[in-house]
Structures are given as structure tokens and as C-alpha cells.
Design an enzyme around this catalytic site. Structure first.
Site, PDB file in Angstrom:
ATOM      1  N   ASN A 115       0.840  -1.200   0.000  1.00  0.00           N
ATOM      2  CA  ASN A 115       0.000   0.000   0.000  1.00  0.00           C
ATOM      3  C   ASN A 115       0.873   1.246   0.000  1.00  0.00           C
ATOM      4  OD1 ASN A 115       0.521   0.835   2.839  1.00  0.00           O
ATOM      5  ND2 ASN A 115      -0.398  -1.162   3.251  1.00  0.00           N
ATOM      6  N   LYS A 136     -13.087   0.162  17.194  1.00  0.00           N
ATOM      7  CA  LYS A 136     -11.769  -0.486  17.081  1.00  0.00           C
ATOM      8  C   LYS A 136     -11.059  -0.530  18.429  1.00  0.00           C
ATOM      9  CE  LYS A 136     -10.689   0.031  12.714  1.00  0.00           C
ATOM     10  NZ  LYS A 136     -10.235   0.683  11.500  1.00  0.00           N
TER      11      LYS A 136
HETATM   12  O1  C5P Z   1      -8.215  -2.658  11.626  1.00  0.00           O
HETATM   13  P1  C5P Z   1      -7.425  -1.536  11.112  1.00  0.00           P
HETATM   14  O2  C5P Z   1      -6.418  -1.925  10.080  1.00  0.00           O
HETATM   15  O3  C5P Z   1      -8.177  -0.323  10.704  1.00  0.00           O
HETATM   16  O4  C5P Z   1      -6.658  -1.075  12.454  1.00  0.00           O
HETATM   17  C1  C5P Z   1      -5.689  -0.123  12.433  1.00  0.00           C
HETATM   18  C2  C5P Z   1      -4.749  -0.302  13.595  1.00  0.00           C
HETATM   19  O5  C5P Z   1      -4.376  -1.680  13.785  1.00  0.00           O
HETATM   20  C3  C5P Z   1      -3.434   0.390  13.310  1.00  0.00           C
HETATM   21  O6  C5P Z   1      -2.897   0.816  14.534  1.00  0.00           O
HETATM   22  C4  C5P Z   1      -2.599  -0.718  12.662  1.00  0.00           C
HETATM   23  O7  C5P Z   1      -1.214  -0.458  12.790  1.00  0.00           O
HETATM   24  C5  C5P Z   1      -3.041  -1.940  13.436  1.00  0.00           C
HETATM   25  N1  C5P Z   1      -3.018  -3.195  12.678  1.00  0.00           N
HETATM   26  C6  C5P Z   1      -2.119  -4.187  12.991  1.00  0.00           C
HETATM   27  N2  C5P Z   1      -2.130  -5.378  12.301  1.00  0.00           N
HETATM   28  C7  C5P Z   1      -3.009  -5.587  11.299  1.00  0.00           C
HETATM   29  C8  C5P Z   1      -3.933  -4.575  10.958  1.00  0.00           C
HETATM   30  C9  C5P Z   1      -3.906  -3.394  11.655  1.00  0.00           C
HETATM   31  O8  C5P Z   1      -1.290  -3.993  13.897  1.00  0.00           O
HETATM   32  N3  C5P Z   1      -2.998  -6.729  10.647  1.00  0.00           N
END
Ligand code: C5P
Length: 401
Positions: free
Chosen positions: A210, A337
Site C-alpha cells: 500500500n 476499534k
Molecule cells: O483494523 P485496522 O487496520 O483499521 O486497524 C488499524 C490499527 O491496527 C493500526 O494501529 C494498525 O497499525 C493496526 N493493525 C495491525 N495489524 C493488522 C492490521 C492493523 O497492527 N494486521
């Protein structure tokens, strides 16, 4: 001023009448026990003599970049590495512009590019020059690069004008320099920060990723180091230099990032997940480069581990901070979240706004926890990072007490 004892201060003096105050600043730093090396620009030497500064600092004064004799003594790179702090006082409009442009056309600008030490500037110039939008833009650029601007003071000027542009007094500057060595509020704390994107392999030459630049995570790491923390930065692939003083662990995939985070989780006090982790990875990574043949190619994707949720569920969990990049109902989704991942704090940003957030230099966020919401920014990511680290430290302290 006790904190100045044995500290190595590189005092850069540029051309301006306020240079006479720098003699006193040098004397005060020496009296407080600091070791001072002075660099004069060509214009500065018109206002104050090298002999004066040599007598006050007790060291030879540095003036020229391409001087074989000086390079044989303490060369410019050695001098850049030697410094604990670089202070430019007075800082003319000219040096501010040259530093903002990243120039290295004399000894002082070269040192500032080469050093890893924090740089502070005490501007001194005519009020109209200070107010000029170009000077203001240059100062904002320097601040966004992590440099600090002290002053200027307001009042009567040597040219007869009155307004902003007076260099701060030597005593005030000496105190500000001393304060930069005070132990930060995160002294003794271990912080792990994730940053950047992850790369999920498709075959040996292709991957899914990304657009995350890693800028926010890197700025947070620098701000945490500056607040006294011991920082491990677990970073996906980015084009950024390693922040000064961090333990940088580079990784590619979400799996590798998770392993790096779990390795130190027992000792970690605060975990900040700023990485844009790929939600899915390819189920079966091809051993050889996939050849194009069929018109359609289907890749099966499987869920990646949630690094933040895994760390938050660990029996010896640190204080956990997450980011929530949202395009609508920002606070509602962020609050969900916070609950779902079992976090102490979540930092929400609205990525539907074009000038902030993902891959940009500025950001604006809302901190959300049990106490409520706190909006910060819009501001350059470095500046915002300092505010965020302060707010995180405060909530961590409240949580621990
Ligand atoms: O669920 P989402 O991706 O929106 O959540 C964002 C938060 O979770 C961020 O702090 C991101 O760094 C963390 N995250 C993570 N591992 C993942 C997905 C998100 O640590 N696989």
C-alpha cells in the site's frame, strides 16, 4: 544549568549585530561546564572576531570548509559527529533560507546537514525580514524537519525599527539549551512503534502493498527518543532515514512484523501501531515467477494476523495505542476499534481529507480513550508527533498510577 556539564555544544554564529550576545552565551555555556566549539560564517567574522570566540570557548574557532589545516585537526564530519547539540545564534534570514533549501555551501550549513544532533536556531534580523513570508515558510520547513526555533523577541532593533526580530538574551538561550538535556518524561520507558506498509509476496518478484510512507511512525519514534524513551522501530519498507537514536528493525511482511514485535513484548511499556499492515496475504506464494498465460489469474488471499490485537491480548501486554484511518463516521469506527482490539488509546484520522494523513507531510487526528476525545492538528507530522507522544505519556502515567 547542571545538565550542561560535559555536554558538547556546537555554537554557530552568523552575520548580525546580535553576534555580540553570542560571546556572552558562549561564556555562560562554558561557566555551566559545557564544552563549546564555535563556527563562524564569513559574515559573522565581520561582527565578532575569531580571537574573542577562541578566548571564550577555549577552542580554536572553525571558519572554513575547505581548509587543509582545519581538516587535519577536527574535520567537518568529525565536528558534526562530536556535537550533542547545534545552536545557531544569531541565525540570519540567510542561514535559515540556506538550511531550508538543504544547501551545504559553507562550513556551518555542511555541519547542519551532516550532524545527527538536534539543531536549534535563535533568529535575529530586521522585523520586516522576519515577517517576510519567505522567512516564515523557511522557518516552518526547518521545524517540520525537526529543528527548533527559539524566539525571536519583540522590541527595539539596532536598525531603529521596532517589532519581532531581536535575538533572545544569552541567559534565556543558555537555559533553553540546558532544558533540552533534561531527562524527558519517558526516560527509562521502552516503546515499540510499528511504521510503514507491509509487503506480501505473490512470487519471488511481485508483492501486494500500500501507499503508506511511514512518516507518522518515524516522526513518533523521533519524538519518543527526544522524550527520553528507548525506542524500537519495527518498520516495513519505506524511503526514510533511520531516526536518530532508535533501534531500527526492518521487515517486509505482516508475519515478520508480528514476530519482531512479539520478540520484545515482555519488556515493552508502550506499543504504538502506526504501520499500515496488509489485511491479507497470498495463500500460496509461488516459488518461481508466475508466467503470464491465461487471461485471468486468481490469487487466493488469507487474513493476516492483527499485530496490534495480538500484542494487546498478550499476558504481559504493554499500554497499547492504535491508529484508525477512516473515511466516514471517524470517531464511531475508531471507538469500535478501541473496544474490539482491547486498546488503551486510539488515534483516529480522517483520510478522506486530501491534504492530511496517508503519504502527506501534515496530519490532523483525534485521540480517543475512556476519558473522551482530544483533537490535535492539522500540523506537520513532526510537530504533531511531539504532541501525540506527550499525550500518550500522560495517559500512560494516569493508567499506571
Ligand atoms: O483494523 P485496522 O487496520 O483499521 O486497524 C488499524 C490499527 O491496527 C493500526 O494501529 C494498525 O497499525 C493496526 N493493525 C495491525 N495489524 C493488522 C492490521 C492493523 O497492527 N494486521
Amino acid at each position: 544549568m547542571e545538565t550542561l556539564k560535559h555536554k558538547k555544544i556546537l555554537l554557530g554564529i552568523t552575520g548580525g549585530i546580535a553576534a555580540y550576545k553570542s560571546a556572552d552565551l558562549c561564556r555562560q555555556l562554558k561557566t555551566a561546564g559545557a564544552d563549546v566549539q564555535v563556527v563562524l560564517t564569513t559574515a559573522a567574522a565581520e561582527f565578532i572576531t575569531p580571537l574573542t570566540m577562541q578566548a571564550l570557548s577555549g577552542n580554536p574557532v572553525h571558519q572554513h570548509l575547505l581548509n587543509p589545516e582545519a581538516e587535519a585537526g577536527m574535520g567537518h564530519i568529525e565536528l558534526a559527529k562530536w556535537a550533542d547539540r547545534v545552536i545557531i545564534a544569531p541565525a540570519s534570514a540567510d542561514i535559515i533560507a540556506r538550511l531550508a533549501a538543504g544547501m551545504a555551501n559553507d562550513l556551518l550549513t555542511t555541519l547542519c546537514l551532516a550532524t545527527e544532533a538536534p539543531i536549534a536556531l535563535a533568529p535575529a534580523m530586521n522585523q520586516a525580514m522576519w515577517r517576510d513570508p519567505r522567512t516564515q515558510d523557511n522557518c516552518a520547513r526547518l521545524e517540520s524537519l525537526g529543528m527548533t526555533i527559539w524566539g525571536p523577541g519583540v522590541g527595539d532593533q539596532a536598525c531603529g525599527d521596532s517589532g519581532p526580530g531581536r535575538m533572545l538574551e544569552a541567559t534565556e538561550l543558555a537555559q533553553l539549551i540546558a532544558a533540552t538535556f533534561d531527562k524527558g518524561r519517558l526516560c527509562g520507558k521502552k516503546i515499540t512503534i510499528t511504521a510503514g506498509p507491509t509487503r506480501e509476496a505473490i512470487d519471488p518478484v511481485r508483492y501486494i502493498s500500500n501507499h503508506s510512507s511511514g512518516k507518522m511512525g518515524y516522526a513518533l519514534a523521533q519524538a519518543a527518543v527526544d522524550a527520553g524513551a528507548e525506542v524500537t522501530l519495527v518498520s516495513g519498507p519505506v524511503n526514510l532515514p533511520a531516526p536518530r537514536g532508535v533501534d531500527l528493525r526492518r521487515c517486509d511482511s505482516a508475519d515478520a512484523m508480528l514476530a519482531a514485535c512479539l520478540a520484545g513484548v515482555n519488556e515493552c511499556d508502550i506499543f504504538i501501531a502506526a504501520a499500515a499492515v496488509a489485511d491479507y496475504r497470498v495463500a500460496d506464494v509461488a516459488n518461481q515467477k508466475i508466467k503470464k498465460s491465461a487471461d485471468k489469474l486468481t490469487l487466493e488471499l488469507i487474513r493476516n494476523p492483527d499485530i496490534l490485537a495480538t500484542v494487546a491480548a498478550h499476558p504481559q501486554r504493554p499500554f497499547c495505542v492504535g491508529f484508525a484511518a477512516e473515511t466516514e463516521q471517524v470517531t464511531k469506527h475508531a471507538r469500535d476499534k478501541l473496544q474490539r482490539k482491547g486498546l488503551n488509546l486510539i488515534i483516529a484520522n480522517d483520510v478522506s481529507q486530501p491534504d492530511i494523513g496517508f503519504n502527506s507531510d501534515d496530519n490532523a487526528v483525534t485521540l480517543i480513550d475512556q476519558q473522551g476525545d482530544l483533537a490535535l492538528g492539522p500540523a506537520p507530522k513532526q510537530q504533531l508527533a511531539r504532541q501525540l507522544i506527550d499525550a500518550i505519556a500522560q495517559r500512560y502515567e494516569n493508567n499506571a498510577s
